[in-house]
Design a protein around this motif. Sequence first.
Motif, short mmCIF file in Angstrom:
data_model
loop_
_atom_site.label_atom_id
_atom_site.label_comp_id
_atom_site.label_asym_id
_atom_site.label_seq_id
_atom_site.Cartn_x
_atom_site.Cartn_y
_atom_site.Cartn_z
N LEU A 32 0.84 -1.20 0.00
CA LEU A 32 0.00 0.00 0.00
C LEU A 32 0.88 1.25 0.00
O LEU A 32 0.65 2.19 -0.75
CB LEU A 32 -0.93 -0.02 1.22
N ILE A 33 1.89 1.22 0.84
CA ILE A 33 2.78 2.38 0.96
C ILE A 33 3.52 2.62 -0.36
O ILE A 33 3.85 3.74 -0.72
CB ILE A 33 3.78 2.17 2.13
N ARG A 34 3.75 1.54 -1.09
CA ARG A 34 4.45 1.66 -2.37
C ARG A 34 3.50 1.81 -3.55
O ARG A 34 3.89 1.68 -4.70
CB ARG A 34 5.32 0.42 -2.60
N TYR A 35 2.23 2.02 -3.25
CA TYR A 35 1.28 2.24 -4.35
C TYR A 35 1.31 3.73 -4.69
O TYR A 35 0.65 4.54 -4.06
CB TYR A 35 -0.12 1.80 -3.92
N TYR A 36 2.12 4.09 -5.68
CA TYR A 36 2.37 5.50 -5.97
C TYR A 36 1.25 6.13 -6.79
O TYR A 36 0.62 5.46 -7.60
CB TYR A 36 3.67 5.66 -6.74
N PRO A 37 1.04 7.42 -6.60
CA PRO A 37 0.07 8.12 -7.45
C PRO A 37 0.54 8.11 -8.90
O PRO A 37 1.72 7.91 -9.19
CB PRO A 37 0.09 9.55 -6.92
N THR A 142 -3.47 23.02 -2.94
CA THR A 142 -2.89 21.76 -2.48
C THR A 142 -2.64 20.88 -3.70
O THR A 142 -3.12 21.16 -4.78
CB THR A 142 -3.84 20.99 -1.55
N MET A 143 -1.86 19.83 -3.49
CA MET A 143 -1.66 18.85 -4.55
C MET A 143 -2.37 17.58 -4.13
O MET A 143 -2.05 17.02 -3.09
CB MET A 143 -0.18 18.58 -4.75
N GLN A 144 -3.33 17.15 -4.91
CA GLN A 144 -4.05 15.93 -4.57
C GLN A 144 -3.52 14.77 -5.40
O GLN A 144 -3.57 14.83 -6.62
CB GLN A 144 -5.54 16.09 -4.86
N PRO A 145 -3.04 13.72 -4.73
CA PRO A 145 -2.54 12.58 -5.51
C PRO A 145 -3.67 11.91 -6.29
O PRO A 145 -4.80 11.84 -5.80
CB PRO A 145 -1.99 11.62 -4.46
N VAL A 146 -3.37 11.49 -7.49
CA VAL A 146 -4.32 10.73 -8.29
C VAL A 146 -3.73 9.33 -8.47
O VAL A 146 -2.69 9.17 -9.08
CB VAL A 146 -4.49 11.37 -9.69
#
Length: 661
Positions: A32-37, A142-146
């Motif tokens: 999960l932690i490595r699931y990058y935007p 803000t920057m929202q990850p996608v």
Amino acid sequence: MRLEDNITEVKGIGEKTAATFSKVGVNCIADLIRYYPRSYKIYEQPVSVNSISEGDRAAVFCKIVSGVAVSRGRRFTIVTLSAADDTGSIKMLWFNMPFLRNVLHKGESYVFVGSIKIVGSSRVMEMPEYYTQFNYQKMLSTMQPVYPLISGLTNNMVTKALKEVSWLIDSLPDWLNDDIRREYNVIGLGEALKRVHFPKNREELGEAIERLAFDEFLHFIIDVSKIKENNIKLINGHKVSEEALSRMAGFEAGLGFKLTEGQKAAVDDIAADMSSDHVMNRLIQGDVGSGKTVVAAEALYLAAVSGYQGAMMVPTEVLAEQHFNELTKLFKPYKLKVGLLTGSLAAKDRRLIYERLKNGEIDIVVGTHALITEKVEYKNLGLVITDEQHRFGVKQREKLGLKGDMPHVLIMSATPIPRTLAIILYADMDISVIKELPAGRKRIKNCVVGTDYRPSAYKFIRNEVANGHQAYVICPMVEESESVDAENVVNYADELAAALGSSVRVKYLHGRMKEQEKLEVMNSFLNHETDVLVSTTVIEVGINNPNATVMMIENAERFGLAQLHQLRGRVGRGDAQSYCIFINVKKSDESVKRLKVLEDSNDGFYIAAEDLKLRGPGEFFGIRQSGDIAFRVADIYSHADILRRAQEAAIKYGGLLGNEQ
Ligand code: ADP
Ligand code: MG
């Protein structure tokens, strides 16, 4: 909660959600932690309606001035409404979201965010996001990850899950100690991952990306150097025979064309490698259309005539089938037996191939990664080739190499990497470069046009078909979802067939089709029983139909330049003049600039370099998903400097770090 725990340990994730996450490869918390935007959305101050132009992504603060209408299209439900501010009005439009009727009401005001299209004389926002003014204020700047999503997995689900585990990210162990981090000027791992998921601003995010890229390169270089250590001075058990070498000229004479200087040099390199005392380990680098397949064929010929089997691994079944057909034809006069091994082969046929590979009846086998499954045994595998190698990781490459008794290894790539970087990335290999295209090729003519050019483009395609040529049309993308895109391909093909008239045979291809269906459509196109192939990007790599002269790409602005270059490489493979039509739907300044690069140049190196200069805001990840070595964050062009630093670190500390990977 620990990193290796199943994600069902995360608050709010049950079995069902976990199953969805599992589909994108997220099983434990570390995953999960490595699931990058994929990218980031940047929210800016709303602007007035009359100030926006076509192709912009903008936010407007508007009042809904009409009722909310729901209509059923042929394949979509369409929701529309009119909205306005003091300066003008704009239409909002959504596909397949009928519930909006109960959410949005006349008289209410929202901030709508989306891309602008001009239809007739009115402005339209397709699939806009909508926020109350209060909520929008909170997101401003803000920057929202996608995140990359699939059906059932929403951005919100990913963000929420990550918030739950953010404390764990902070305490993540770092394989690089303080000293090494200081020496190479990179931030801590936990800090980097935290910033990737919860960025404050571009600068901070940039440093985070640098750290992750550094890690990726370093891992890669350490892996490669291990292979190199294993490979070094391997004594060659598969020397080619004198007879094979003496028959090469005859084989070349049978090709029907003269090899280019680059092809000749590559073949010479291969022949020298394969007759030396060491095992060949060579990369052939050549732009799309430079003729790498025939170079591979010569290597296979050398091996087969010398009494060794050769295997060629490719990334897709369609490509495997195509190479299989070409090689079968090519080797028939020499009584060499070619086999095909893919995942979708019937069990019975597969067993037969296994048997023939084991008893040596098959001289040359072409296939997908099925070639490296446990069950396959070879009688005497002496040469392993991988085509479009960037699709495979180092590990996979190694696995196929381990199948035989130290076979020669040949890798073919169209990725234009500067030589200095190639030497680092392929440290374990020798490199041959094919610089030129075959003689007689005409430069592909390019044009970048708007949607209003479509009728002319269709007319042009009809003409080319009447002259005996064929065309590809890459279908517009509806959204980043295979199922909707697939549906769209079918629709588009219907409409195109109607526009072109009954004399033009149109078929379609998309990733959701069964392998067998795909093969049938592809073969029908290659055999010229189909004139126009409407497709998603599944045809991107390797497909070779020299009779195709037109490539029309819808929504060209949505693709990366490297990918567009690969797609365009499907035409211009024969003697006839070929054309590439890029349809720029959005026409934003940025997309015009980007496509201009392709219009001006057919040179892969130039395009790769320009691509990087024109990167848009928020595009930190996945910009070159295709046509490259499979790094997730690192980009060999924009991170060239980091690659060099990682190389230094690998030399200095590789031994130390190698065990901690
Ligand atoms: P790629 O390097 O993209 O894999 P291919 O090997 O598929 O390119 O070759 C593209 C086309 O060019 C094929 O139809 C091939 O037969 C043809 N070709 C290859 N070499 C030559 C040559 N020296 N002269 C003329 N045509 C060639
Ligand atoms: Mg190829």
